[in-house]
Scaffold this motif. Structure first.
Motif, PDB file in Angstrom:
ATOM      1  N   VAL A  65      -1.427-118.030 107.519  1.00  0.00           N
ATOM      2  CA  VAL A  65      -2.449-117.373 106.703  1.00  0.00           C
ATOM      3  C   VAL A  65      -3.643-117.125 107.625  1.00  0.00           C
ATOM      4  O   VAL A  65      -4.298-118.069 108.075  1.00  0.00           O
ATOM      5  N   ALA A  66      -3.897-115.861 107.936  1.00  0.00           N
ATOM      6  CA  ALA A  66      -4.960-115.518 108.874  1.00  0.00           C
ATOM      7  C   ALA A  66      -6.309-115.412 108.165  1.00  0.00           C
ATOM      8  O   ALA A  66      -7.308-115.976 108.616  1.00  0.00           O
ATOM      9  N   LYS A  67      -6.332-114.694 107.024  1.00  0.00           N
ATOM     10  CA  LYS A  67      -7.616-114.447 106.359  1.00  0.00           C
ATOM     11  C   LYS A  67      -7.389-114.035 104.912  1.00  0.00           C
ATOM     12  O   LYS A  67      -6.561-113.164 104.640  1.00  0.00           O
ATOM     13  N   TRP A  68      -8.106-114.668 104.016  1.00  0.00           N
ATOM     14  CA  TRP A  68      -8.102-114.236 102.615  1.00  0.00           C
ATOM     15  C   TRP A  68      -9.096-113.095 102.461  1.00  0.00           C
ATOM     16  O   TRP A  68     -10.258-113.216 102.882  1.00  0.00           O
ATOM     17  N   LEU A  69      -8.650-111.987 101.895  1.00  0.00           N
ATOM     18  CA  LEU A  69      -9.504-110.828 101.668  1.00  0.00           C
ATOM     19  C   LEU A  69     -10.177-110.908 100.304  1.00  0.00           C
ATOM     20  O   LEU A  69     -11.148-110.203 100.037  1.00  0.00           O
ATOM     21  N   LYS A  70      -9.633-111.765  99.436  1.00  0.00           N
ATOM     22  CA  LYS A  70     -10.173-111.999  98.093  1.00  0.00           C
ATOM     23  C   LYS A  70     -10.313-113.502  97.890  1.00  0.00           C
ATOM     24  O   LYS A  70      -9.698-114.292  98.599  1.00  0.00           O
ATOM     25  N   LYS A  71     -11.116-113.895  96.893  1.00  0.00           N
ATOM     26  CA  LYS A  71     -11.260-115.306  96.592  1.00  0.00           C
ATOM     27  C   LYS A  71     -10.953-115.553  95.121  1.00  0.00           C
ATOM     28  O   LYS A  71     -10.830-114.610  94.341  1.00  0.00           O
ATOM     29  N   GLU A  72     -10.809-116.817  94.744  1.00  0.00           N
ATOM     30  CA  GLU A  72     -10.536-117.149  93.347  1.00  0.00           C
ATOM     31  C   GLU A  72     -11.634-116.547  92.472  1.00  0.00           C
ATOM     32  O   GLU A  72     -12.810-116.609  92.808  1.00  0.00           O
ATOM     33  N   VAL A 126      -4.664-108.621  99.490  1.00  0.00           N
ATOM     34  CA  VAL A 126      -5.285-109.873  99.058  1.00  0.00           C
ATOM     35  C   VAL A 126      -5.427-110.854 100.219  1.00  0.00           C
ATOM     36  O   VAL A 126      -6.406-111.574 100.311  1.00  0.00           O
ATOM     37  N   VAL A 127      -4.427-110.868 101.113  1.00  0.00           N
ATOM     38  CA  VAL A 127      -4.421-111.834 102.206  1.00  0.00           C
ATOM     39  C   VAL A 127      -3.766-111.220 103.437  1.00  0.00           C
ATOM     40  O   VAL A 127      -2.884-110.380 103.321  1.00  0.00           O
ATOM     41  N   GLU A 128      -4.238-111.620 104.617  1.00  0.00           N
ATOM     42  CA  GLU A 128      -3.627-111.202 105.873  1.00  0.00           C
ATOM     43  C   GLU A 128      -2.796-112.356 106.421  1.00  0.00           C
ATOM     44  O   GLU A 128      -3.267-113.493 106.474  1.00  0.00           O
ATOM     45  N   LEU A 129      -1.568-112.045 106.815  1.00  0.00           N
ATOM     46  CA  LEU A 129      -0.682-113.015 107.461  1.00  0.00           C
ATOM     47  C   LEU A 129      -0.441-112.571 108.889  1.00  0.00           C
ATOM     48  O   LEU A 129      -0.411-111.378 109.177  1.00  0.00           O
ATOM     49  N   GLU A 177      -6.567-120.755 104.842  1.00  0.00           N
ATOM     50  CA  GLU A 177      -6.535-120.032 106.115  1.00  0.00           C
ATOM     51  C   GLU A 177      -6.123-121.008 107.216  1.00  0.00           C
ATOM     52  O   GLU A 177      -6.555-122.159 107.228  1.00  0.00           O
ATOM     53  N   GLY A 178      -5.243-120.537 108.107  1.00  0.00           N
ATOM     54  CA  GLY A 178      -4.753-121.358 109.203  1.00  0.00           C
ATOM     55  C   GLY A 178      -3.491-122.135 108.872  1.00  0.00           C
ATOM     56  O   GLY A 178      -2.881-122.723 109.752  1.00  0.00           O
ATOM     57  N   GLU A 179      -3.092-122.127 107.600  1.00  0.00           N
ATOM     58  CA  GLU A 179      -1.906-122.865 107.169  1.00  0.00           C
ATOM     59  C   GLU A 179      -0.644-122.056 107.457  1.00  0.00           C
ATOM     60  O   GLU A 179      -0.617-120.848 107.278  1.00  0.00           O
ATOM     61  N   ASP A 180       0.410-122.747 107.901  1.00  0.00           N
ATOM     62  CA  ASP A 180       1.703-122.102 108.135  1.00  0.00           C
ATOM     63  C   ASP A 180       2.456-121.971 106.815  1.00  0.00           C
ATOM     64  O   ASP A 180       2.433-122.888 105.993  1.00  0.00           O
ATOM     65  N   VAL A 181       3.101-120.819 106.634  1.00  0.00           N
ATOM     66  CA  VAL A 181       3.862-120.549 105.411  1.00  0.00           C
ATOM     67  C   VAL A 181       5.215-119.951 105.779  1.00  0.00           C
ATOM     68  O   VAL A 181       5.394-119.432 106.878  1.00  0.00           O
ATOM     69  N   LYS A 182       6.156-120.037 104.829  1.00  0.00           N
ATOM     70  CA  LYS A 182       7.483-119.471 105.017  1.00  0.00           C
ATOM     71  C   LYS A 182       7.744-118.401 103.979  1.00  0.00           C
ATOM     72  O   LYS A 182       7.088-118.370 102.931  1.00  0.00           O
ATOM     73  N   LEU A 193       4.549-119.668  97.744  1.00  0.00           N
ATOM     74  CA  LEU A 193       3.516-119.199  96.827  1.00  0.00           C
ATOM     75  C   LEU A 193       2.173-119.202  97.536  1.00  0.00           C
ATOM     76  O   LEU A 193       1.750-120.216  98.093  1.00  0.00           O
ATOM     77  N   LEU A 194       1.493-118.039  97.517  1.00  0.00           N
ATOM     78  CA  LEU A 194       0.179-117.913  98.136  1.00  0.00           C
ATOM     79  C   LEU A 194      -0.942-117.982  97.105  1.00  0.00           C
ATOM     80  O   LEU A 194      -1.956-118.616  97.320  1.00  0.00           O
ATOM     81  N   ALA A 195      -0.751-117.295  95.962  1.00  0.00           N
ATOM     82  CA  ALA A 195      -1.806-117.247  94.943  1.00  0.00           C
ATOM     83  C   ALA A 195      -1.207-116.856  93.598  1.00  0.00           C
ATOM     84  O   ALA A 195      -0.102-116.325  93.527  1.00  0.00           O
ATOM     85  N   VAL A 196      -1.984-117.133  92.544  1.00  0.00           N
ATOM     86  CA  VAL A 196      -1.597-116.780  91.177  1.00  0.00           C
ATOM     87  C   VAL A 196      -2.604-115.770  90.642  1.00  0.00           C
ATOM     88  O   VAL A 196      -3.826-115.945  90.800  1.00  0.00           O
ATOM     89  N   VAL A 197      -2.081-114.705  90.008  1.00  0.00           N
ATOM     90  CA  VAL A 197      -2.912-113.663  89.409  1.00  0.00           C
ATOM     91  C   VAL A 197      -2.631-113.645  87.906  1.00  0.00           C
ATOM     92  O   VAL A 197      -1.473-113.593  87.492  1.00  0.00           O
ATOM     93  N   GLU A 198      -3.668-113.706  87.098  1.00  0.00           N
ATOM     94  CA  GLU A 198      -3.531-113.645  85.639  1.00  0.00           C
ATOM     95  C   GLU A 198      -4.088-112.320  85.150  1.00  0.00           C
ATOM     96  O   GLU A 198      -5.049-111.798  85.703  1.00  0.00           O
TER      97      GLU A 198
END
Length: 77
Positions: A18-25, A35-38, A62-67, A71-76
């Motif tokens: 996870v390089a950078k979140w473009l949006k926040k909660e 929403v996010v840059e990987l 940000e900085g966390e490794d993902v596969k 799950l990155l985020a939840v949108v309602e």
């Protein structure tokens, strides 16, 4: 409710950071909006929202490794 997950990243690439979140909660997003840059060893990519709504929960920092499939985020709605 919809989930933003790590998409297929390309042939033989299964992990990203996870390089950078473009949006926040609490931010409103539209369908397809980034929403996010990987970043991977080979490419950097933006992941967009599948559905419009409000980001209610960001699951990875940000900085966390993902596969692929994580799950990155939840949108309602």
């Amino acid at each position: 409710m919809s989930h933003i997950v790590v998409p297929q990243l390309g042939e033989s690439v299964v992990e990203a950071r996870v390089a950078k979140w473009l949006k926040k909660e609490g931010d409103r997003v539209e369908t397809g909006e980034p929403v996010v840059e990987l970043e991977t060893e080979k490419i950097d990519l933006e992941v967009g929202a599948d559905h419009g709504g409000v980001i209610t929960s960001i699951k990875r920092k940000e900085g966390e490794d993902v596969k692929v499939g994580d799950l990155l985020a939840v949108v309602e709605d």
